[in-house]
Design an enzyme around this catalytic site. Structure first.
Site, mmCIF file in Angstrom:
data_model
loop_
_atom_site.group_PDB
_atom_site.id
_atom_site.type_symbol
_atom_site.label_atom_id
_atom_site.label_comp_id
_atom_site.label_asym_id
_atom_site.label_seq_id
_atom_site.Cartn_x
_atom_site.Cartn_y
_atom_site.Cartn_z
ATOM 1 N N ASP A 58 -9.365 -3.918 -5.921
ATOM 2 C CA ASP A 58 -8.618 -2.903 -5.169
ATOM 3 C C ASP A 58 -8.684 -1.584 -5.918
ATOM 4 O O ASP A 58 -8.416 -1.526 -7.122
ATOM 5 C CB ASP A 58 -7.163 -3.363 -5.004
ATOM 6 C CG ASP A 58 -6.305 -2.366 -4.246
ATOM 7 O OD1 ASP A 58 -6.846 -1.399 -3.669
ATOM 8 O OD2 ASP A 58 -5.068 -2.564 -4.225
ATOM 9 N N HIS A 66 -7.798 -4.862 -1.264
ATOM 10 C CA HIS A 66 -6.779 -4.060 -0.583
ATOM 11 C C HIS A 66 -6.716 -4.417 0.900
ATOM 12 O O HIS A 66 -7.735 -4.497 1.586
ATOM 13 C CB HIS A 66 -7.066 -2.568 -0.736
ATOM 14 C CG HIS A 66 -5.886 -1.716 -0.401
ATOM 15 N ND1 HIS A 66 -4.897 -1.427 -1.320
ATOM 16 C CD2 HIS A 66 -5.509 -1.121 0.755
ATOM 17 C CE1 HIS A 66 -3.977 -0.683 -0.741
ATOM 18 N NE2 HIS A 66 -4.320 -0.487 0.516
ATOM 19 N N SER A 101 0.832 -1.200 0.000
ATOM 20 C CA SER A 101 0.000 0.000 0.000
ATOM 21 C C SER A 101 0.873 1.259 0.000
ATOM 22 O O SER A 101 1.733 1.414 -0.862
ATOM 23 C CB SER A 101 -0.959 -0.033 1.196
ATOM 24 O OG SER A 101 -1.938 0.968 1.073
#
Length: 405
Positions: A344, A374, A190
């Site tokens: 995501d 995610h 991320s």
């Protein structure tokens, strides 16, 4: 009175949970191809429950939403493993955690520098402890977990500065940690994956430091400029990173006034000449056709707003958009392992950066998870609350790092 108070308190918490469930079914988009949707729904309801409690506490003036969510991390249970030596250190003012296998090694080990995700406010050393332990053991590597400064007390560019400084400090002392200077890997997920890209780029050409051998980017943030990519349209309401939550974290960390929400979302802060220069890297035209669903026709960017640009031009900084780095630097980057997840909102960030690397001849191994979402990486060890995609990503990252000799 005590019984009445407890009853009222219990009713309050039940009411908040019912509201969270209502919000989930009203706003969340659960993809039909996602495995174990009931488990997924339950976890998202719990997430919304905590978020709603945080918002109530903030309105009562007790503490901010982000501080409350950050405090919840103290509940994380870490697993101690006798096969590892785990040491908490400080590189200057930066807290780091070092993981070293105890088993005898025939020579210096591979090194991993890990930048955790967490939206700029989570990502504590404890939250990523179990994942770091697994990576260190399974790849027989010395791993450094970087605890950079976060929200709500620290803002841009603290994460970049801490990741860069911690990396340089570690790279200069590899031998003292038993690390082979020719086998150092940057890894992150991320926002941490985005800073893997940024720091790897920043160290290009440094003759005083060992060259990075590879970079592992798990659903990374590679730009915060074009927020109208296909994955934003398709996954904007998919847990656990909705468009609203992502932009809220971004605005908080980048110190952006929420007055500019629509201007940022529509790209009105991008000067026409800047868009002409970088469109070749930021445009949805670079996304493979199979990821562009029928009906995707965004009007981007919106008409230019100079005031929005003047207040928010730091969004165009290289430290926030490694996708915009010059060709000469990109061409010198080490091999990359890029993980993207179908469900995501950041899927296309990974795809754009992968193409950027490939266009400059950088070897890229791409791992796309069709049932991934995610944040799925952190569920790898949650037993009942784990997902098949969590183990897929973990095993793929381990396999790639082990392939580096």
């Amino acid at each position: 009175m005590l019984i009445l108070g407890l009853a009222l308190l219990g009713s309050f918490f039940v009411g908040v949970f019912i509201w969270a469930v209502f919000q989930h079914f009203l706003t969340a988009d659960i993809p039909s191809t996602l495995q174990q949707p009931i488990k997924f729904r339950f976890l998202h309801c719990m997430f919304l429950y905590m978020l709603t409690l945080a918002e109530i506490i903030e309105k009562l003036g007790i503490c901010s939403v982000l501080r409350f969510l950050k405090l919840l991390q103290v509940c994380v249970r870490i697993k101690k493993d006798d096969r590892l030596t785990v040491t908490d250190l400080y590189f200057g003012t930066i807290p780091v955690r070092l993981f070293q296998p105890k088993a005898v090694s025939s020579g210096p080990r591979r090194g991993i520098i890990f930048f955790p995700g967490g939206g700029g406010f989570m990502g504590s050393l404890d939250l990523f402890h179990n994942l770091s332990s697994l990576l260190a053991l399974e790849t027989d590597s010395v791993l450094l977990l970087v605890g950079y400064r976060k929200l709500p007390d620290h803002h841009y560019p603290s994460i970049y500065q801490d990741c860069l400084n911690a990396s340089i400090h570690f790279l200069k002392a590899l031998k003292s940690y038993g690390v082979d200077p020719s086998r150092v890997v940057f890894c992150g997920d991320s926002i941490g994956g985005g800073y893997v890209a940024c720091i790897t780029q920043a160290l290009v050409g440094r003759s005083d430091l060992p060259q990075i051998r590879a970079q592992v980017l798990v659903y990374p943030v590679t730009q915060v400029i074009n927020l109208q990519l296909p994955s934003h349209w398709q996954n904007g309401n998919v847990p656990f990173l909705s468009q609203k939550f992502m932009m809220t974290c971004m605005f908080k960390y980048m110190v952006i006034d929420f007055h500019w929400w629509d201007a940022i979302l529509g790209g009105a802060f991008i000067p026409p000449e800047v868009w002409r220069k970088y469109q070749k890297w930021l445009s949805a035209d670079n996304i493979p056709r199979r990821f562009r669903k029928p009906g995707y026709r965004p009007l981007f960017p919106s008409p230019f707003n100079e005031a929005a640009y003047l207040e928010n031009k730091h969004l165009l900084d290289i430290e926030n958009a490694p996708l915009l780095r010059d060709d000469e630097t990109i061409a010198q980057l080490p091999a990359a392992f890029v993980v993207s997840c179908e469900h995501d909102i950041l899927r296309d960030d990974a795809l754009l950066y992968m193409k950027r690397l490939e266009d400059q001849g950088v070897p890229v191994t791409w791992y796309h998870v069709e049932d991934g979402f995610h944040g799925s990486l952190l569920f790898f060890d949650k037993k009942f609350f784990s997902f098949p995609c969590s183990l897929k990503i973990t095993n793929a990252v381990i396999s790639y790092i082990k392939s580096i000799y």
